[in-house]
Design a protein around this motif. Structure first.
Motif, PDB file in Angstrom:
ATOM      1  N   TYR A 154       0.851  -1.194   0.000  1.00 34.40           N
ATOM      2  CA  TYR A 154       0.000   0.000   0.000  1.00 34.40           C
ATOM      3  C   TYR A 154       0.887   1.244   0.000  1.00 34.40           C
ATOM      4  CZ  TYR A 154      -3.771  -3.209   1.211  1.00 34.40           C
ATOM      5  OH  TYR A 154      -4.674  -4.232   1.206  1.00 34.40           O
ATOM      6  N   THR A 155       1.023   1.866  -1.165  1.00 27.95           N
ATOM      7  CA  THR A 155       1.888   3.042  -1.299  1.00 27.95           C
ATOM      8  C   THR A 155       1.074   4.328  -1.408  1.00 27.95           C
ATOM      9  OG1 THR A 155       1.969   2.732  -3.695  1.00 27.95           O
ATOM     10  CG2 THR A 155       3.734   1.713  -2.383  1.00 27.95           C
ATOM     11  N   GLY A 156      -0.200   4.245  -1.090  1.00 28.29           N
ATOM     12  CA  GLY A 156      -1.091   5.397  -1.079  1.00 28.29           C
ATOM     13  C   GLY A 156      -2.288   5.076  -0.210  1.00 28.29           C
ATOM     14  N   ARG A 157      -3.219   6.018  -0.158  1.00 31.68           N
ATOM     15  CA  ARG A 157      -4.420   5.810   0.641  1.00 31.68           C
ATOM     16  C   ARG A 157      -5.288   4.701   0.044  1.00 31.68           C
ATOM     17  NH1 ARG A 157      -7.928   9.131   0.251  1.00 31.68           N
ATOM     18  NH2 ARG A 157      -7.151  10.410  -1.468  1.00 31.68           N
ATOM     19  N   SER A 158      -6.133   4.127   0.895  1.00 35.10           N
ATOM     20  CA  SER A 158      -7.071   3.078   0.483  1.00 35.10           C
ATOM     21  C   SER A 158      -8.495   3.600   0.657  1.00 35.10           C
ATOM     22  CB  SER A 158      -6.856   1.819   1.332  1.00 35.10           C
ATOM     23  OG  SER A 158      -5.547   1.334   1.201  1.00 35.10           O
ATOM     24  N   PRO A 159      -8.966   4.467  -0.260  1.00 39.04           N
ATOM     25  CA  PRO A 159     -10.263   5.123  -0.064  1.00 39.04           C
ATOM     26  C   PRO A 159     -11.445   4.163  -0.016  1.00 39.04           C
ATOM     27  CG  PRO A 159      -9.418   5.533  -2.278  1.00 39.04           C
ATOM     28  CD  PRO A 159      -8.314   4.900  -1.506  1.00 39.04           C
ATOM     29  N   LYS A 160     -11.320   3.000  -0.676  1.00 34.63           N
ATOM     30  CA  LYS A 160     -12.435   2.047  -0.670  1.00 34.63           C
ATOM     31  C   LYS A 160     -12.521   1.259   0.631  1.00 34.63           C
ATOM     32  CE  LYS A 160     -12.527   1.556  -5.696  1.00 34.63           C
ATOM     33  NZ  LYS A 160     -12.379   0.640  -6.855  1.00 34.63           N
ATOM     34  N   ASP A 161     -11.520   1.423   1.480  1.00 31.66           N
ATOM     35  CA  ASP A 161     -11.504   0.722   2.774  1.00 31.66           C
ATOM     36  C   ASP A 161     -11.728   1.670   3.941  1.00 31.66           C
ATOM     37  OD1 ASP A 161     -10.847  -1.964   1.802  1.00 31.66           O
ATOM     38  OD2 ASP A 161      -8.944  -1.066   1.215  1.00 31.66           O
ATOM     39  N   LYS A 162     -12.286   2.843   3.637  1.00 33.95           N
ATOM     40  CA  LYS A 162     -12.525   3.861   4.658  1.00 33.95           C
ATOM     41  C   LYS A 162     -14.008   3.851   5.035  1.00 33.95           C
ATOM     42  CE  LYS A 162     -12.399   8.873   5.179  1.00 33.95           C
ATOM     43  NZ  LYS A 162     -12.718  10.024   4.377  1.00 33.95           N
ATOM     44  N   TYR A 163     -14.288   3.889   6.332  1.00 39.88           N
ATOM     45  CA  TYR A 163     -15.669   3.809   6.829  1.00 39.88           C
ATOM     46  C   TYR A 163     -15.905   4.853   7.918  1.00 39.88           C
ATOM     47  CZ  TYR A 163     -14.948  -0.907   4.900  1.00 39.88           C
ATOM     48  OH  TYR A 163     -14.618  -1.960   4.089  1.00 39.88           O
ATOM     49  N   ILE A 164     -17.171   5.193   8.085  1.00 42.22           N
ATOM     50  CA  ILE A 164     -17.618   5.965   9.241  1.00 42.22           C
ATOM     51  C   ILE A 164     -18.658   5.127   9.965  1.00 42.22           C
ATOM     52  CG2 ILE A 164     -18.816   8.043  10.027  1.00 42.22           C
ATOM     53  CD1 ILE A 164     -17.631   9.546   7.686  1.00 42.22           C
ATOM     54  N   VAL A 165     -18.537   5.035  11.276  1.00 46.34           N
ATOM     55  CA  VAL A 165     -19.473   4.223  12.055  1.00 46.34           C
ATOM     56  C   VAL A 165     -20.842   4.898  12.055  1.00 46.34           C
ATOM     57  CG1 VAL A 165     -19.930   3.146  14.287  1.00 46.34           C
ATOM     58  CG2 VAL A 165     -17.572   3.418  13.490  1.00 46.34           C
ATOM     59  N   ILE A 208      -9.888   1.739   7.616  1.00 47.84           N
ATOM     60  CA  ILE A 208      -9.731   3.046   8.258  1.00 47.84           C
ATOM     61  C   ILE A 208     -11.128   3.429   8.707  1.00 47.84           C
ATOM     62  CG2 ILE A 208      -8.965   5.442   8.025  1.00 47.84           C
ATOM     63  CD1 ILE A 208      -7.941   3.012   5.340  1.00 47.84           C
ATOM     64  N   ILE A 209     -11.391   3.387   9.991  1.00 43.64           N
ATOM     65  CA  ILE A 209     -12.743   3.569  10.521  1.00 43.64           C
ATOM     66  C   ILE A 209     -12.765   4.747  11.496  1.00 43.64           C
ATOM     67  CG2 ILE A 209     -14.684   2.473  11.705  1.00 43.64           C
ATOM     68  CD1 ILE A 209     -13.454  -0.249  11.023  1.00 43.64           C
ATOM     69  N   ILE A 210     -13.690   5.669  11.252  1.00 43.12           N
ATOM     70  CA  ILE A 210     -13.865   6.804  12.155  1.00 43.12           C
ATOM     71  C   ILE A 210     -15.149   6.628  12.953  1.00 43.12           C
ATOM     72  CG2 ILE A 210     -14.183   9.309  12.342  1.00 43.12           C
ATOM     73  CD1 ILE A 210     -12.709   9.603   9.693  1.00 43.12           C
ATOM     74  N   SER A 211     -15.030   6.722  14.273  1.00 39.52           N
ATOM     75  CA  SER A 211     -16.200   6.743  15.153  1.00 39.52           C
ATOM     76  C   SER A 211     -16.243   8.084  15.858  1.00 39.52           C
ATOM     77  CB  SER A 211     -16.137   5.619  16.192  1.00 39.52           C
ATOM     78  OG  SER A 211     -17.133   5.833  17.189  1.00 39.52           O
ATOM     79  N   PHE A 212     -17.284   8.869  15.562  1.00 39.99           N
ATOM     80  CA  PHE A 212     -17.407  10.169  16.220  1.00 39.99           C
ATOM     81  C   PHE A 212     -17.953  10.025  17.631  1.00 39.99           C
ATOM     82  CE2 PHE A 212     -17.356  11.409  11.705  1.00 39.99           C
ATOM     83  CZ  PHE A 212     -16.310  12.313  11.755  1.00 39.99           C
ATOM     84  N   GLU A 213     -18.695   8.971  17.882  1.00 44.41           N
ATOM     85  CA  GLU A 213     -19.206   8.756  19.240  1.00 44.41           C
ATOM     86  C   GLU A 213     -18.085   8.339  20.184  1.00 44.41           C
ATOM     87  OE1 GLU A 213     -22.339   5.797  21.566  1.00 44.41           O
ATOM     88  OE2 GLU A 213     -22.831   6.485  19.542  1.00 44.41           O
ATOM     89  N   TYR A 214     -17.219   7.444  19.719  1.00 46.86           N
ATOM     90  CA  TYR A 214     -16.123   6.962  20.559  1.00 46.86           C
ATOM     91  C   TYR A 214     -14.842   7.774  20.370  1.00 46.86           C
ATOM     92  CZ  TYR A 214     -19.123   2.982  21.572  1.00 46.86           C
ATOM     93  OH  TYR A 214     -20.166   2.201  22.000  1.00 46.86           O
ATOM     94  N   LYS A 215     -14.921   8.789  19.499  1.00 48.25           N
ATOM     95  CA  LYS A 215     -13.810   9.716  19.267  1.00 48.25           C
ATOM     96  C   LYS A 215     -12.520   8.955  18.959  1.00 48.25           C
ATOM     97  CE  LYS A 215     -15.858  13.252  22.225  1.00 48.25           C
ATOM     98  NZ  LYS A 215     -15.696  14.128  23.410  1.00 48.25           N
ATOM     99  N   THR A 216     -12.657   8.052  17.999  1.00 49.26           N
ATOM    100  CA  THR A 216     -11.557   7.148  17.673  1.00 49.26           C
ATOM    101  C   THR A 216     -11.454   6.950  16.175  1.00 49.26           C
ATOM    102  OG1 THR A 216     -11.780   5.947  19.770  1.00 49.26           O
ATOM    103  CG2 THR A 216     -10.697   4.782  17.973  1.00 49.26           C
TER     104      THR A 216
END
Length: 528
Positions: free
Chosen positions: A53-64, A176-184
Motif C-alpha cells: 500500500y503506497t497510497g491511501r485506500s479510499p475504498k476501505d474507509k468507513y464511518i461508524v 480506516i474507521i472513524i467513530s465520532f461517538e467513541y472519538k476514535t
C-alpha cells in the motif's frame, strides 16, 4: 461495550508496560534503526517502505453509523457506513493485538494552530517510524501543554493487524474507521502513514463547521503587509510551487481552518511529494529533508544512501514528512488574518480555460464545488487523452458532511471579509495537451502577483462566451493575447469543440448537487 468500557480499554492500553510515550525525535530515530523499520539517508532522514500500500485506500474507509452523527453524514461511496457492532469487535481485536507487542508508541499533540479551537489528539502506533511521522506532522506540545493534555480524539494504528472480511464486515484486510461517538480512528492492514494524517483531517472536516470554522484543503501564505492568500488545487496544479514564494511567508502547505479570527494551519508539518525533487525546483522542500524527516518509499543508493528522487520503482507517490519549522520562511505560530486573495488552481489539459479569471461569490462556490483539473494521457494505464477530474471542494475524500455545507460557509466568508477570488489555469494554452504548450510559470506568477497587489480588482474584463468567466484584458507582465484562450488556438472551430466538451463535463458533474440554488447551477454557462 459502552463508551466507558471503550475508554477503560484504551486507558489500559496507553498505560501498559510496553508503551513508550512522547519520545523525542532522536529517541524515535534510534528505535526505528534498532527495530529495522528503516534506514538513514545521506542527509539523516529516516527512509521507510510501506509495502504493497503506497497510497491511501479510499475504498476501505468507513464511518461508524451512530446516533450522534448518522443524520449529518453525507453517506455514499466516499463515506461508507459500518455498524457500531463491527467497529467495536475490531476495536477490541486491535487493542489485544497491540497489548501483545513488545513495544508500542504514543504521541500526544494537537490538530489546529489556533489555541482557542485546537483539537487535542493522541496517536497509538505499532511502528516507531509511524510515531516519528505523526510527531513531525501534527502540532507538538511544550512541557506545560503536555502536562495538561487531555486527548479528545485518538488514532490507533496497527499495520500488522489484518481484518478478515468474512468475519469483520470489511471489504479487505485494510480498514480506516472513524467513530465520532467513541472519538476514535481505527487503522489496520496498511503501512501507509498518510492514512493517519488524512483521517484527522476528515475528523476536523466534521468538527470545525460546528464551531463556524471552515476547514480547507489548501495551502496558505502571507505577504509583508499581512495580506493572506489561499491556494486550492488538486495534484499537479502547482499549489506547492506557487505558495512557496520567497516574498511571502508560508502559513501551511495543505490543511487550514478559517475562523472568525482568521486562518490557521491544522498541522505542524508538511507531507510533500518528492518524485523528481531537486534543489533547483523546490529548494525549501529539498533542504528540509534532514535529520528527523521521514522519507516514504524513496529509493536510496545502497552504498551512499543518497536519495534518487527520480526512481519510481516503488511508487510515483514518494513522500517526505518534516516539521514546518524545517522551512525558513514561515509564520510562527501558523496563524494569520482573514484571506484577501483566494486562488483556485486548475491544470486544464483541454487548453480552453482562461489563464486567470475573476470570480463572483456565486462563481467561487460553483468552482469550489466542482474542484476541476485534468488527468493527463500517460499518467494511468488506459488514459490516452486528457480526462476531466472533479474533486468536490478540492478535497472530496475527506468531507464527512454534505459538500454544500462547506460551499455555503465559503460564500459567507467571502462576503463577510471581501475576499477576491480567482480561477487560475496552470495547464495548457494554444491547444489541448499534445498540441498546445503548458502555461509559462513566469506568466502564472505575474498573474498571481497582480492579484495579490490588487491590480485586478477593478480592471476591465471580457466575459468568456462558453464558461461565463470574467477575463482581464490586461495583466502586467503577460501578453494580452495569452489571456483569452480562443486567441491562442490556430483552429477556432477546434477550440469551440473542446470548450463545449469541457463545459458539458462541468454541467454533468454538477448534477449531483441537489441542494444548490439555480443561480449557482447556471454558473457554468450555456453550451452553445
Amino acid at each position: 461495550m459502552n463508551t466507558v468500557e471503550v475508554s477503560n480499554e484504551l486507558h489500559e492500553l496507553v498505560n501498559g508496560n510496553n508503551v513508550s510515550v512522547q519520545l523525542s525525535v532522536p529517541q524515535l530515530v534510534e528505535k526505528v534503526l534498532h527495530r529495522n523499520e528503516g534506514v538513514l539517508s545521506s542527509t539523516g532522514a529516516v527512509k521507510a517502505e510501506t509495502g504493497k500500500y503506497t497510497g491511501r485506500s479510499p475504498k476501505d474507509k468507513y464511518i461508524v453509523e451512530e446516533e450522534l452523527s448518522k443524520d449529518k453524514i453525507a453517506w455514499g461511496s466516499v463515506n461508507e457506513p459500518i455498524s457500531q457492532d463491527a467497529f467495536l469487535k475490531l476495536y477490541h481485536k486491535v487493542i489485544q493485538h497491540l497489548k501483545e507487542k513488545d513495544e508500542i508508541f504514543v504521541f500526544k499533540g494537537f490538530a489546529g494552530a489556533d489555541k482557542k479551537t485546537r483539537l487535542p489528539i493522541q496517536i497509538v502506533n505499532e511502528y516507531a517510524w509511524h510515531n516519528l511521522f505523526v510527531h513531525q506532522l501534527f502540532i507538538r506540545p511544550d512541557k506545560d501543554e503536555l502536562a495538561e493534555h487531555d486527548a479528545q480524539f485518538t488514532v490507533i494504528s496497527a499495520p500488522n493487524f489484518k481484518a478478515d472480511p468474512a468475519v469483520d464486515g470489511t471489504k479487505s484486510e485494510t480498514f480506516i474507521i472513524i467513530s465520532f461517538e467513541y472519538k476514535t480512528v481505527l487503522i489496520g492492514g496498511t503501512e501507509y502513514a498518510g492514512e493517519m494524517k488524512k483521517s484527522i483531517f476528515s475528523v476536523m472536516n466534521y468538527l470545525l463547521p460546528e464551531q463556524d470554522i471552515l476547514p480547507m484543503h489548501c495551502s496558505a501564505n502571507v505577504g509583508k503587509e499581512g495580506d493572506v492568500a489561499l491556494f486550492f488545487g488538486l495534484s499537479g496544479t502547482g499549489k506547492t510551487t506557487l505558495s512557496a514564494d520567497p516574498n511571502r511567508k508560508l502559513i501551511g502547505d495543505d490543511e487550514h481552518g478559517w475562523s472568525s479570527n482568521g486562518v490557521f494551519n491544522i498541522e505542524g508539518g508538511c507531507y510533500a511529494k518528492c518524485i523528481d525533487l531537486s534543489r533547483d525546483k523546490e529548494p525549501q522542500i529539498f533542504d528540509a529533508i534532514r535529520f528527523g524527516a521521514v522519507l516514504e518509499n524513496v529509493v536510496l543508493d545502497a552504498e551512499t544512501r543518497v536519495a534518487d528522487y527520480s526512481d519510481k520503482s516503488l511508487t510515483e507517490n514518494t513522500r517526505a514528512a518534516y516539521p514546518i519549522d524545517a522551512i525558513d520562511n514561515i509564520v510562527n505560530p501558523s496563524i494569520a488574518g482573514h484571506p484577501n486573495t483566494i486562488i483556485f488552481l486548475t491544470a486544464d489539459a483541454f487548453g480552453v480555460l482562461p489563464p486567470i479569471s475573476k470570480l463572483s461569490k456565486e462563481q467561487a462556490m460553483y468552482h469550489f464545488l466542482s474542484g476541476y483539473t485534468s488527468k493527463l494521457a500517460g499518467t494511468e494505464r488506459g488514459v490516452t487523452s486528457p480526462e476531466a477530474t472533479f474533486s468536490t471542494c478540492f478535497g472530496s475524500p475527506f468531507l464527512p458532511l454534505p459538500a454544500t455545507v462547506y460551499a455555503e460557509m465559503l460564500g459567507q466568508k467571502i462576503d463577510e471579509h471581501n475576499a477576491n477570488v480567482f480561477l487560475v489555469n496552470t495547464g495548457w494554452t494554444g491547444g489541448e495537451y499534445g498540441v498546445g504548450s503548458r502555461m509559462k510559470l513566469a506568466y502564472t506568477r505575474a498573474m498571481i502577483h497582480a492579484a495579490f497587489e490588487g491590480d485586478l480588482n477593478n480592471i476591465e474584463t471580457v466575459k468568456d462566451s462558453i464558461f461565463g468567466l470574467d477575463i482581464p484584458l490586461h495583466v502586467p507582465g503577460v501578453p494580452d493575447e495569452v489571456l483569452q484562450p480562443h486567441k491562442t488556438w490556430s483552429d477556432h472551430s477546434a477550440y469551440l469543440k473542446k470548450a463545449k466538451e469541457l463545459a458539458g463535463k462541468f454541467r454533468d458533474n454538477f448534477l449531483k448537487f441537489d441542494h444548490v440554488s439555480f443561480e449557482i447551477k447556471e454558473i457554468g454557462g450555456p453550451i452553445q
